[in-house]
Design a protein around this motif. Structure first.
Motif, PDB file in Angstrom:
ATOM      1  N   LYS A  78       0.808  -1.221   0.000  1.00  0.00           N
ATOM      2  CA  LYS A  78       0.000   0.000   0.000  1.00  0.00           C
ATOM      3  C   LYS A  78       0.838   1.266   0.000  1.00  0.00           C
ATOM      4  O   LYS A  78       0.457   2.279  -0.593  1.00  0.00           O
ATOM      5  CB  LYS A  78      -0.951  -0.003   1.198  1.00  0.00           C
ATOM      6  N   ASP A  79       2.001   1.220   0.681  1.00  0.00           N
ATOM      7  CA  ASP A  79       2.818   2.430   0.728  1.00  0.00           C
ATOM      8  C   ASP A  79       3.560   2.687  -0.571  1.00  0.00           C
ATOM      9  O   ASP A  79       4.269   3.686  -0.700  1.00  0.00           O
ATOM     10  CB  ASP A  79       3.799   2.381   1.901  1.00  0.00           C
ATOM     11  N   LEU A  80       3.380   1.788  -1.565  1.00  0.00           N
ATOM     12  CA  LEU A  80       3.957   1.989  -2.892  1.00  0.00           C
ATOM     13  C   LEU A  80       2.884   2.245  -3.950  1.00  0.00           C
ATOM     14  O   LEU A  80       3.201   2.362  -5.132  1.00  0.00           O
ATOM     15  CB  LEU A  80       4.818   0.788  -3.298  1.00  0.00           C
ATOM     16  N   PHE A  81       1.619   2.325  -3.543  1.00  0.00           N
ATOM     17  CA  PHE A  81       0.551   2.579  -4.509  1.00  0.00           C
ATOM     18  C   PHE A  81       0.800   3.860  -5.307  1.00  0.00           C
ATOM     19  O   PHE A  81       0.431   3.965  -6.474  1.00  0.00           O
ATOM     20  CB  PHE A  81      -0.800   2.696  -3.801  1.00  0.00           C
ATOM     21  N   ASP A  82       1.440   4.842  -4.667  1.00  0.00           N
ATOM     22  CA  ASP A  82       1.605   6.125  -5.348  1.00  0.00           C
ATOM     23  C   ASP A  82       2.698   6.125  -6.408  1.00  0.00           C
ATOM     24  O   ASP A  82       2.899   7.138  -7.078  1.00  0.00           O
ATOM     25  CB  ASP A  82       1.844   7.253  -4.341  1.00  0.00           C
ATOM     26  N   VAL A  83       3.390   4.992  -6.606  1.00  0.00           N
ATOM     27  CA  VAL A  83       4.314   4.922  -7.748  1.00  0.00           C
ATOM     28  C   VAL A  83       3.530   4.720  -9.043  1.00  0.00           C
ATOM     29  O   VAL A  83       4.073   4.910 -10.137  1.00  0.00           O
ATOM     30  CB  VAL A  83       5.370   3.806  -7.592  1.00  0.00           C
ATOM     31  N   CYS A  84       2.266   4.331  -8.924  1.00  0.00           N
ATOM     32  CA  CYS A  84       1.431   4.094 -10.103  1.00  0.00           C
ATOM     33  C   CYS A  84       0.944   5.430 -10.669  1.00  0.00           C
ATOM     34  O   CYS A  84       0.475   6.292  -9.927  1.00  0.00           O
ATOM     35  CB  CYS A  84       0.216   3.234  -9.739  1.00  0.00           C
ATOM     36  N   HIS A  85       1.055   5.568 -11.975  1.00  0.00           N
ATOM     37  CA  HIS A  85       0.483   6.734 -12.629  1.00  0.00           C
ATOM     38  C   HIS A  85      -1.035   6.548 -12.677  1.00  0.00           C
ATOM     39  O   HIS A  85      -1.533   5.420 -12.649  1.00  0.00           O
ATOM     40  CB  HIS A  85       1.057   6.868 -14.031  1.00  0.00           C
ATOM     41  N   SER A  86      -1.768   7.652 -12.770  1.00  0.00           N
ATOM     42  CA  SER A  86      -3.229   7.566 -12.707  1.00  0.00           C
ATOM     43  C   SER A  86      -3.922   7.985 -13.999  1.00  0.00           C
ATOM     44  O   SER A  86      -5.143   8.043 -14.043  1.00  0.00           O
ATOM     45  CB  SER A  86      -3.759   8.428 -11.555  1.00  0.00           C
ATOM     46  N   GLY A  87      -3.146   8.270 -15.046  1.00  0.00           N
ATOM     47  CA  GLY A  87      -3.775   8.719 -16.288  1.00  0.00           C
ATOM     48  C   GLY A  87      -2.894   8.493 -17.490  1.00  0.00           C
ATOM     49  O   GLY A  87      -2.007   7.635 -17.485  1.00  0.00           O
ATOM     50  N   VAL A  88      -3.127   9.284 -18.533  1.00  0.00           N
ATOM     51  CA  VAL A  88      -2.367   9.174 -19.776  1.00  0.00           C
ATOM     52  C   VAL A  88      -0.955   9.690 -19.552  1.00  0.00           C
ATOM     53  O   VAL A  88      -0.725  10.614 -18.771  1.00  0.00           O
ATOM     54  CB  VAL A  88      -3.060   9.983 -20.890  1.00  0.00           C
ATOM     55  N   GLY A  89       0.006   9.090 -20.253  1.00  0.00           N
ATOM     56  CA  GLY A  89       1.382   9.553 -20.140  1.00  0.00           C
ATOM     57  C   GLY A  89       2.145   8.778 -19.093  1.00  0.00           C
ATOM     58  O   GLY A  89       1.899   7.588 -18.872  1.00  0.00           O
ATOM     59  N   GLU A  90       3.065   9.443 -18.431  1.00  0.00           N
ATOM     60  CA  GLU A  90       3.894   8.781 -17.445  1.00  0.00           C
ATOM     61  C   GLU A  90       4.249   9.755 -16.324  1.00  0.00           C
ATOM     62  O   GLU A  90       4.074  10.961 -16.465  1.00  0.00           O
ATOM     63  CB  GLU A  90       5.181   8.237 -18.081  1.00  0.00           C
ATOM     64  N   LYS A  91       4.710   9.194 -15.219  1.00  0.00           N
ATOM     65  CA  LYS A  91       5.201  10.020 -14.122  1.00  0.00           C
ATOM     66  C   LYS A  91       6.609   9.559 -13.778  1.00  0.00           C
ATOM     67  O   LYS A  91       6.995   8.414 -14.070  1.00  0.00           O
ATOM     68  CB  LYS A  91       4.280   9.921 -12.900  1.00  0.00           C
ATOM     69  N   ILE A  92       7.374  10.426 -13.157  1.00  0.00           N
ATOM     70  CA  ILE A  92       8.746  10.097 -12.786  1.00  0.00           C
ATOM     71  C   ILE A  92       8.827   9.933 -11.273  1.00  0.00           C
ATOM     72  O   ILE A  92       8.375  10.796 -10.513  1.00  0.00           O
ATOM     73  CB  ILE A  92       9.722  11.184 -13.270  1.00  0.00           C
TER      74      ILE A  92
END
Length: 210
Positions: free
Chosen positions: A159-173
């Motif tokens: 659960k403490d790694l859920f925020d590594v997931c992007h939530s939409g189109v494209g990508e996050k770093i």
């Protein structure tokens, strides 16, 4: 070192292509593959989306489908001519592994792109101009021997790694310390390599039932 994270809406074993000794990302995600900020040692991860649930009937949100450490960055021409990756050239009347080969782009003597008959071309090998334009805009193929491919065995992230997931189109770093925790979790709990089949292969398996 940083991690590029994005959502997978489909998983055929094409992008990424995890087969053999190497996991490669040679089509799709052109912004990642062509990024000037991408460096050797960076990671790319793909996590699950609602679209994968529609395909499989399983919830893959907050599940990690794959992770690869970028160890080489090759141009399409070098990828095409490198004997190590000849097995990734598609064979459409072969096994699913060969059908979804990602080594499909090279240039003719006039410098024009050739798209081999593949999962990204149209029927009868006709060039899919949209895929060609999008794929080749990424310029590079990413290569890794240090990878984790889970496919239909994708584990749920802590659960403490859920925020590594992007939530939409494209990508996050993702950067340290969150990145370090993610890679540490992978290395502590899983061995390198392939852990499952591509999620979309269920479509082929269902066809074979009739």
């Amino acid at each position: 070192m940083k991690t590029y994270s994005y959502l997978l809406e489909h998983d055929y074993g094409l992008a990424p292509n995890p087969f053999g000794k190497y996991c490669t990302l040679g089509v799709c995600k052109p912004k990642i593959r062509g990024s000037r900020n991408l460096e050797i040692g960076d990671w790319v991860i793909g996590t699950g989306s609602r679209a994968l649930e529609n395909i499989s009937g399983r919830d893959f949100v907050h599940h990690i489908i794959y992770a690869m450490k970028v160890e080489e960055i090759l141009s399409y021409e070098k990828y095409w001519s490198d004997i190590r990756f000849a097995y990734k050239k598609p064979i459409l009347n072969g096994s699913l592994v060969t059908v979804y080969g990602d080594n499909i782009y090279h240039k003719d003597n006039n410098g024009n792109w050739i798209q081999e008959d593949s999962a990204h071309s149209l029927a009868d090998g006709v060039t899919n101009e949209e895929h060609l334009r999008k794929d080749t805009s990424g310029k590079n193929v990413l290569i890794s021997k240090d990878f984790y491919y889970f496919g239909d065995s994708a584990p749920l992230l802590p659960k403490d790694l859920f925020d590594v997931c992007h939530s939409g189109v494209g990508e996050k770093i993702i950067k340290s310390p969150k990145q370090d925790k993610l890679i540490g979790w992978l290395k502590e709990n899983f061995h390198n390599g392939i852990h499952g089949d591509p999620i979309n292969w269920i479509e082929h398996n269902q066809l074979n039932l009739f």
